[in-house]
Design a protein around this motif. Structure first.
Motif, short mmCIF file in Angstrom:
data_model
loop_
_atom_site.label_atom_id
_atom_site.label_comp_id
_atom_site.label_asym_id
_atom_site.label_seq_id
_atom_site.Cartn_x
_atom_site.Cartn_y
_atom_site.Cartn_z
N ALA A 54 -8.01 -27.16 -23.56
CA ALA A 54 -8.09 -28.48 -23.09
C ALA A 54 -7.68 -29.65 -23.95
O ALA A 54 -7.61 -29.35 -25.47
CB ALA A 54 -9.57 -28.84 -22.48
N ASP A 55 -7.31 -30.80 -23.52
CA ASP A 55 -7.28 -31.96 -24.68
C ASP A 55 -6.05 -31.79 -25.73
O ASP A 55 -6.40 -32.01 -26.61
CB ASP A 55 -8.60 -32.34 -25.21
N ILE A 56 -4.92 -31.20 -25.31
CA ILE A 56 -3.82 -30.89 -26.16
C ILE A 56 -3.06 -32.22 -26.40
O ILE A 56 -2.82 -33.03 -25.75
CB ILE A 56 -2.78 -29.84 -25.58
N SER A 57 -3.00 -32.52 -27.86
CA SER A 57 -2.20 -33.55 -28.03
C SER A 57 -1.30 -33.60 -29.16
O SER A 57 -1.79 -32.54 -29.97
CB SER A 57 -3.26 -34.98 -28.25
N PHE A 58 -0.64 -34.47 -29.49
CA PHE A 58 0.22 -34.45 -30.69
C PHE A 58 0.26 -35.84 -31.47
O PHE A 58 0.91 -36.78 -31.14
CB PHE A 58 1.77 -34.25 -30.47
N PRO A 59 -0.70 -36.14 -32.43
CA PRO A 59 -1.05 -37.24 -32.88
C PRO A 59 0.11 -37.80 -33.72
O PRO A 59 0.23 -39.00 -33.83
CB PRO A 59 -2.39 -36.81 -33.91
N ALA A 60 0.96 -36.88 -34.19
CA ALA A 60 2.10 -37.72 -34.98
C ALA A 60 3.32 -37.58 -34.12
O ALA A 60 4.31 -38.00 -34.87
CB ALA A 60 2.33 -36.94 -36.33
N GLY A 61 3.05 -37.36 -32.80
CA GLY A 61 4.39 -37.40 -32.02
C GLY A 61 4.92 -35.83 -32.01
O GLY A 61 4.57 -35.12 -32.47
N GLY A 62 6.16 -35.68 -31.39
CA GLY A 62 6.62 -34.26 -31.20
C GLY A 62 5.98 -33.72 -29.70
O GLY A 62 5.07 -34.46 -29.03
N GLY A 63 6.14 -32.51 -29.47
CA GLY A 63 5.71 -31.63 -28.53
C GLY A 63 6.23 -32.09 -27.30
O GLY A 63 7.17 -32.70 -27.22
N PRO A 64 5.83 -31.42 -26.11
CA PRO A 64 4.72 -30.38 -25.93
C PRO A 64 5.32 -28.98 -26.54
O PRO A 64 4.31 -28.02 -26.68
CB PRO A 64 4.66 -30.35 -24.55
N VAL A 65 6.33 -28.89 -26.87
CA VAL A 65 6.95 -27.60 -27.17
C VAL A 65 6.55 -27.47 -28.85
O VAL A 65 7.20 -28.33 -29.48
CB VAL A 65 8.36 -27.17 -27.01
N LEU A 66 6.04 -26.36 -29.17
CA LEU A 66 5.79 -26.14 -30.68
C LEU A 66 7.00 -25.84 -31.42
O LEU A 66 7.95 -25.45 -31.01
CB LEU A 66 4.76 -24.86 -30.76
N SER A 67 6.89 -26.16 -32.60
CA SER A 67 8.05 -26.02 -33.77
C SER A 67 7.45 -25.94 -35.06
O SER A 67 6.28 -26.35 -35.14
CB SER A 67 8.91 -27.06 -33.75
N GLN A 68 8.16 -25.40 -36.05
CA GLN A 68 7.73 -25.35 -37.30
C GLN A 68 7.28 -26.72 -37.76
O GLN A 68 7.82 -27.81 -37.85
CB GLN A 68 8.85 -24.99 -38.34
N ASP A 69 6.27 -26.56 -38.64
CA ASP A 69 5.40 -27.62 -39.40
C ASP A 69 4.97 -28.84 -38.11
O ASP A 69 4.52 -29.88 -38.80
CB ASP A 69 6.43 -28.21 -40.22
N LEU A 70 4.83 -28.60 -36.97
CA LEU A 70 4.37 -29.45 -35.89
C LEU A 70 2.75 -29.75 -36.16
O LEU A 70 2.23 -28.68 -36.06
CB LEU A 70 4.87 -29.17 -34.69
#
Length: 172
Positions: A54-70
């Motif tokens: 739950a509560d998936i977020s991307f504090p520095a931006g990006g996503g929702p698809v994962l990538s290297q160094d995300l």
């Protein structure tokens, strides 16, 4: 004879060196590594097939698809959202397994601190089969507490994730 691919471990997270280690694997027919990879790496799909996140977020931006160094965060196993960082991202290709891993941390008092590496390997096998292996090494008092519980919540939770992932990947 067939040799299977394995997770690539950084020294700090070698299995057997932490407070908790779990390993789950499925081998099934009728789905490809590419189909599995799509649902594994797109975090917007996770809550649709896995009820322990739950509560998936991307504090520095990006996503929702994962990538290297995300960097991302998510809640699981009753923990507040853990700060996560993708440390390995290699999509599956012909003859090459997909590899995904992330570290996740919880700060706080010594009794609250948690440091994990969750790794995935997704590969096509001969005969129209796919193999999905997920393993996690955890350090910290909360990890040691999880390791003593029976049934093991990490083992069962990761199996539920695998089962849901395969079900999702089989959708038309």
């Amino acid at each position: 004879m067939t040799t299977q691919n394995a997770i690539t471990w950084p020294e700090h997270y070698l299995p057997g060196t932490g407070d908790n280690f779990v390993s789950n694997e499925v081998v099934v027919a009728g789905v490809t590594a590419a189909q599995v990879w799509r649902y594994l790496t797109d975090t917007s799909e996770w809550e649709g097939y896995y009820d322990n996140v739950a509560d998936i977020s991307f504090p520095a931006g990006g996503g929702p698809v994962l990538s290297q160094d995300l960097d991302f965060s998510f809640g699981t196993f009753g923990f507040p959202p853990l700060a996560a960082h993708v440390t390995q991202f290699q999509a599956p290709a012909d003859g090459v397994p997909g590899r995904l891993s992330w570290t996740a941390r919880q700060d706080g008092t010594p009794a609250e601190r948690l440091d994990v590496l969750h790794a995935w390997l997704v590969e096509d096998l001969p005969g129209g089969r796919v193999r999905v292996l997920t393993q996690e090494v955890q350090h910290g008092v909360p990890a040691a507490d999880l390791a003593t519980q029976r049934p093991n919540p990490m083992l069962n939770g990761h199996q539920a994730w695998l089962d849901g992932l395969i079900t999702a990947a089989r959708r038309p």
